[in-house]
Motif scaffolding. Structure first.
Motif, mmCIF file in Angstrom:
data_model
loop_
_atom_site.group_PDB
_atom_site.id
_atom_site.type_symbol
_atom_site.label_atom_id
_atom_site.label_comp_id
_atom_site.label_asym_id
_atom_site.label_seq_id
_atom_site.Cartn_x
_atom_site.Cartn_y
_atom_site.Cartn_z
ATOM 1 N N LEU A 153 0.877 -1.172 0.000
ATOM 2 C CA LEU A 153 0.000 0.000 0.000
ATOM 3 C C LEU A 153 0.915 1.222 0.000
ATOM 4 N N ILE A 154 0.805 2.048 -1.027
ATOM 5 C CA ILE A 154 1.786 3.115 -1.251
ATOM 6 C C ILE A 154 1.062 4.454 -1.364
ATOM 7 N N ARG A 155 1.562 5.448 -0.663
ATOM 8 C CA ARG A 155 1.002 6.781 -0.781
ATOM 9 C C ARG A 155 1.169 7.261 -2.217
ATOM 10 N N THR A 156 0.154 7.894 -2.757
ATOM 11 C CA THR A 156 0.129 8.203 -4.185
ATOM 12 C C THR A 156 1.290 9.086 -4.621
ATOM 13 N N ASP A 157 1.637 10.082 -3.834
ATOM 14 C CA ASP A 157 2.729 10.962 -4.243
ATOM 15 C C ASP A 157 4.055 10.210 -4.314
ATOM 16 N N LYS A 158 4.232 9.231 -3.436
ATOM 17 C CA LYS A 158 5.467 8.440 -3.465
ATOM 18 C C LYS A 158 5.474 7.494 -4.666
ATOM 19 N N LEU A 159 4.332 6.916 -4.978
ATOM 20 C CA LEU A 159 4.254 6.026 -6.140
ATOM 21 C C LEU A 159 4.424 6.826 -7.429
ATOM 22 N N ASP A 160 3.825 7.990 -7.474
ATOM 23 C CA ASP A 160 3.963 8.867 -8.632
ATOM 24 C C ASP A 160 5.440 9.214 -8.866
ATOM 25 N N ALA A 161 6.144 9.563 -7.791
ATOM 26 C CA ALA A 161 7.565 9.898 -7.920
ATOM 27 C C ALA A 161 8.379 8.679 -8.349
ATOM 28 N N PHE A 162 8.066 7.499 -7.800
ATOM 29 C CA PHE A 162 8.783 6.279 -8.171
ATOM 30 C C PHE A 162 8.611 5.970 -9.650
#
Length: 276
Positions: A147-156
């Motif tokens: 489960l990943i916070r969206t801003d962190k997944l977006d950056a990844f």
């Protein structure tokens, strides 16, 4: 892509790349408080497509399929606070999914996963459920159910290469996040089952897409290209449960599950291999 809702019902999204062994119907209740993106990697329309708020057909691995959907419609994903990237065969009732999202918000985490029950596969000791723990801060969550916070997944996804199908995605994500000591956790208060391969015909769907040796070679290439060092899996601290009668009872259940279910599972696999 099919969009079946006019606006998000909640700030949380579950994404799954689904095939013939999908357990999606177990996740769904009428009052679920999260939206579902189903990417079907089969050749025919997925039989559980009716549950999806977003639906598409695309052959490939879970993270490459998520990456492709994200590249096509990033603003759709950015409507959500967090995305649970869930293997389609994981056994996970809706109430546990909802609780998992609550942990992300309560503890201000970037990334987490549910603990794995000994009734199924546990690939790493720190991801298996343990008694009297709410959560344990770690430097790792497994690619099966992050489960990943969206801003962190977006950056990844600005650096992610979709040639990496499965093996190493979780390690790359942790490296990208720079191994924070209080932002990544395994939630022992929320448990799911990652089914053994034997109940799915003895083989993994990802092997049809890319063999394990090829996935390892691809990860080794990514490590060299991005200067990713090997990192031991570590625990940084634990938030403990109160020793209430209910929690003590649950601890006993976990103890016997770990002792006997894992023992039975190992013996069962050895027997099928003709080794017992």
């Amino acid at each position: 892509m099919e969009i079946n809702i006019s606006s998000p019902r909640s700030p949380y999204l579950v994404f799954t790349s689904a095939g013939r062994w999908a357990n999606i119907e177990q996740w769904i209740t009428k009052d679920r408080q999260w939206d579902l993106f189903l990417c079907n990697y089969g050749k025919q329309r997925h039989p559980q497509a009716a549950h999806a708020d977003y639906y598409c057909d695309r052959q490939g691995g879970k993270f490459p399929n998520l990456y492709h959907a994200w590249q096509e419609n990033p603003e759709l994903f950015r409507q959500y606070d967090a995305v649970l990237v869930l293997d389609d065969d994981v056994m996970f009732p809706d109430r546990n999914i909802h609780t998992l999202f609550n942990y992300l918000k309560k503890y201000q985490l970037w990334c987490l996963q549910p603990a794995f029950s000994p009734a199924g596969k546990i690939s790493h000791r720190l991801t298996g459920v343990r008694s009297l723990r709410k959560l344990t801060y770690t430097n790792f969550v497994e690619v099966c159910a992050p489960l990943i916070r969206t801003d962190k997944l977006d950056a990844f996804f600005q650096v992610y290469d979709p040639k990496l199908v499965g093996w190493g995605v979780d390690l790359w994500l942790m490296h990208f996040l720079q191994y924070p000591k209080n932002k990544v956790a395994v939630i022992h208060d929320v448990v799911c089952i990652n089914p053994e391969d034997e109940i799915k015909g003895g083989s993994r769907e990802i092997e049809r897409l890319q063999c394990q040796q090829k996935r390892i070679e691809c990860w080794n290439t990514i490590k060299r290209e991005h200067n990713i060092p090997d990192q031991p899996l570590m625990e940084y601290g634990t938030v403990w449960q109160l020793p209430t009668p209910m929690n003590i009872w649950r601890a006993l259940v976990i103890f016997f599950e770990r002792k006997y279910l894992r023992h039975w599972g190992k013996n069962s696999r050895r027997a099928r291999a003709g080794l017992a």
